[in-house]
Design a protein around this motif. Sequence first.
Motif, PDB file in Angstrom:
ATOM      1  N   ARG A 108       0.814  -1.223   0.000  1.00 42.86           N
ATOM      2  CA  ARG A 108       0.000   0.000   0.000  1.00 42.86           C
ATOM      3  C   ARG A 108       0.849   1.276   0.000  1.00 42.86           C
ATOM      4  NH1 ARG A 108      -2.565  -3.385   3.490  1.00 42.86           N
ATOM      5  NH2 ARG A 108      -1.609  -2.398   5.316  1.00 42.86           N
ATOM      6  N   ALA A 109       2.158   1.139  -0.100  1.00 44.01           N
ATOM      7  CA  ALA A 109       3.006   2.330  -0.151  1.00 44.01           C
ATOM      8  C   ALA A 109       2.708   3.134  -1.422  1.00 44.01           C
ATOM      9  CB  ALA A 109       4.475   1.922  -0.129  1.00 44.01           C
ATOM     10  N   PRO A 110       3.018   4.439  -1.422  1.00 49.42           N
ATOM     11  CA  PRO A 110       2.803   5.240  -2.634  1.00 49.42           C
ATOM     12  C   PRO A 110       3.546   4.654  -3.833  1.00 49.42           C
ATOM     13  CG  PRO A 110       3.354   6.639  -0.763  1.00 49.42           C
ATOM     14  CD  PRO A 110       3.580   5.229  -0.317  1.00 49.42           C
ATOM     15  N   LEU A 111       3.012   4.905  -5.011  1.00 54.60           N
ATOM     16  CA  LEU A 111       3.693   4.487  -6.223  1.00 54.60           C
ATOM     17  C   LEU A 111       4.963   5.314  -6.405  1.00 54.60           C
ATOM     18  CD1 LEU A 111       0.782   4.161  -8.808  1.00 54.60           C
ATOM     19  CD2 LEU A 111       1.842   2.346  -7.452  1.00 54.60           C
ATOM     20  N   LEU A 112       6.032   4.650  -6.801  1.00 56.89           N
ATOM     21  CA  LEU A 112       7.275   5.341  -7.120  1.00 56.89           C
ATOM     22  C   LEU A 112       7.361   5.498  -8.633  1.00 56.89           C
ATOM     23  CD1 LEU A 112       9.961   6.570  -6.244  1.00 56.89           C
ATOM     24  CD2 LEU A 112      10.979   4.282  -6.437  1.00 56.89           C
ATOM     25  N   ALA A 113       7.249   6.744  -9.086  1.00 56.57           N
ATOM     26  CA  ALA A 113       7.338   7.049 -10.515  1.00 56.57           C
ATOM     27  C   ALA A 113       8.723   7.622 -10.789  1.00 56.57           C
ATOM     28  CB  ALA A 113       6.270   8.045 -10.922  1.00 56.57           C
ATOM     29  N   VAL A 114       9.539   6.867 -11.502  1.00 56.83           N
ATOM     30  CA  VAL A 114      10.893   7.309 -11.826  1.00 56.83           C
ATOM     31  C   VAL A 114      10.864   8.085 -13.135  1.00 56.83           C
ATOM     32  CG1 VAL A 114      13.170   6.547 -12.523  1.00 56.83           C
ATOM     33  CG2 VAL A 114      12.089   5.513 -10.550  1.00 56.83           C
ATOM     34  N   VAL A 115      11.428   9.284 -13.100  1.00 53.71           N
ATOM     35  CA  VAL A 115      11.563  10.106 -14.297  1.00 53.71           C
ATOM     36  C   VAL A 115      12.998   9.954 -14.778  1.00 53.71           C
ATOM     37  CG1 VAL A 115      11.347  12.414 -15.272  1.00 53.71           C
ATOM     38  CG2 VAL A 115       9.852  11.707 -13.386  1.00 53.71           C
ATOM     39  N   GLY A 116      13.174   9.237 -15.866  1.00 52.62           N
ATOM     40  CA  GLY A 116      14.510   8.948 -16.370  1.00 52.62           C
ATOM     41  C   GLY A 116      14.591   9.184 -17.856  1.00 52.62           C
ATOM     42  N   GLY A 117      15.820   9.174 -18.367  1.00 54.74           N
ATOM     43  CA  GLY A 117      15.970   9.365 -19.797  1.00 54.74           C
ATOM     44  C   GLY A 117      17.367   9.787 -20.172  1.00 54.74           C
ATOM     45  N   SER A 118      17.486  10.341 -21.360  1.00 58.81           N
ATOM     46  CA  SER A 118      18.777  10.641 -21.957  1.00 58.81           C
ATOM     47  C   SER A 118      19.377  11.928 -21.390  1.00 58.81           C
ATOM     48  CB  SER A 118      18.630  10.799 -23.477  1.00 58.81           C
ATOM     49  OG  SER A 118      17.999   9.676 -24.044  1.00 58.81           O
ATOM     50  N   THR A 119      20.684  12.072 -21.627  1.00 58.20           N
ATOM     51  CA  THR A 119      21.385  13.288 -21.226  1.00 58.20           C
ATOM     52  C   THR A 119      20.767  14.508 -21.910  1.00 58.20           C
ATOM     53  OG1 THR A 119      23.452  12.084 -20.951  1.00 58.20           O
ATOM     54  CG2 THR A 119      23.612  14.456 -21.262  1.00 58.20           C
ATOM     55  N   GLY A 120      20.455  15.517 -21.109  1.00 55.31           N
ATOM     56  CA  GLY A 120      19.938  16.754 -21.667  1.00 55.31           C
ATOM     57  C   GLY A 120      18.524  16.675 -22.186  1.00 55.31           C
TER      58      GLY A 120
END
Length: 459
Positions: free
Chosen positions: A55-67
């Motif tokens: 039931r913990a909050p969802l972890l939304a990872v914001v990831g991607g390329s350099t710049g």
Amino acid sequence: MGSDTLSAAIADLRDRVVATCFPLDLPGAVQARLARRELIEQLDDYVLPRLAVPRAPLLAVVGGSTGAGRSTLVNALVGRALTEVGSVRPTTRVPVLVCRSRDRHWFAADTAIELRLDERVPPGLALLDVPDIDSVSADNRRVAVRLLGAADLWVFVTSAARYADAAPWHLLRLARDRNTRLAIVLNRVPAEPADLLRADFVRLLRQAGLGDVPLYPVVEVEPGAGLPERNVVPIRTWLAERGADPDARAAVVRRTLGGLLHSLDRRVPPLAQAVERQYEAAGRTRDCVDRAYAATARWALRALDDGSLVRGAAGVRWHEGDADGAAGAVREGLDALLADAFARGAERASGCVPYDGAPRLRPGPVVWPGAGEQLALIAAVGGPGMGPGIGRDAAGLLGTRIGAESAARLILDVRRGLRAELAAALDAERGRRVAAVAVVPGRADVGLIEALDLVRRSA
């Protein structure tokens, strides 16, 4: 899926994966080491913690390329500058997690992540800004990939200039294979060819089996300017819809956990096969090295018994009446015999396995048995059966001093001691040669498959 039985089965599988090792540089060993590390990290970082606190909050990872503008997007989603934005790459060196104050207890224990609090984060969510997946820093790349593996869902940010690069597509296919909930932001889209760029990106997504993934284009803005709110609202809404409702959160967790558990069917059997190859190669190596040193030991013991050590310099000293000098020459001959045996053993074993380190062709200092009993030492190496020659002469002289029976016992003890010392030195060298394979566990591949079967039955 949150049952204690499943958690116990996953923990058992994790322990068995940890127990594997791939010390031999066989084909596929490098890939197996990487796969092992990634699997352990994902079980530790996501699967086991999520099963423990569904039931913990969802972890939304914001990831991607350099710049690509990940930090700019996080700031826009929250509505204020929380993470550093700049032109020097990489900007994000330390992962930054943003959540509501009431949710901080879920994340405060991780000291490797910088925690920021803001009540404008969508309820039921935490946003994690991670380093570039293609950073010039290898440590940054590894942290980024690991944190993506710890996420409930991904917001993957790329740019109009970088969307066709190889690094993003590797991770996008990984998300597809593990059924991770995913949204893609195509940032910095020029106004003029926007439709063409979007169409080309959609084509690539479909080719990769990701045609149903939500895609959010963001127009190009002046450097330092915030993202247009009209472009940010759909992304914020997509996140809010998945975080606000408990049933929606549970659906995301079930999908991500289910995809990861299903991926074990593809990830564990190749590990088991790599373990089996290591086990079989280790057995062949041990047999090969054992045979090499057994043959070397037989040669060395024959040389010890054939009387050759009292020839040459030892014989000259004896005939000159110099018993001490003869005994010293015998000791030098024993050292040379052992060094020769080491070289022969190394040569015989050289084809068994690529050896980690330069061969030690000379043994360390040896204190030979009988070193203080000059006549006993000469007699002990004087040749088989104590036939005519230096050995018999030395035994006779020793008998006149201490008695024939005592001399015979002493000579026998010295001979046995010399054989034991020679055999022990060669056995130690044999053990050093097989040390690289000694850590390979026995039949660990069977345990991996059994643990995987238990996870299947428990899921």
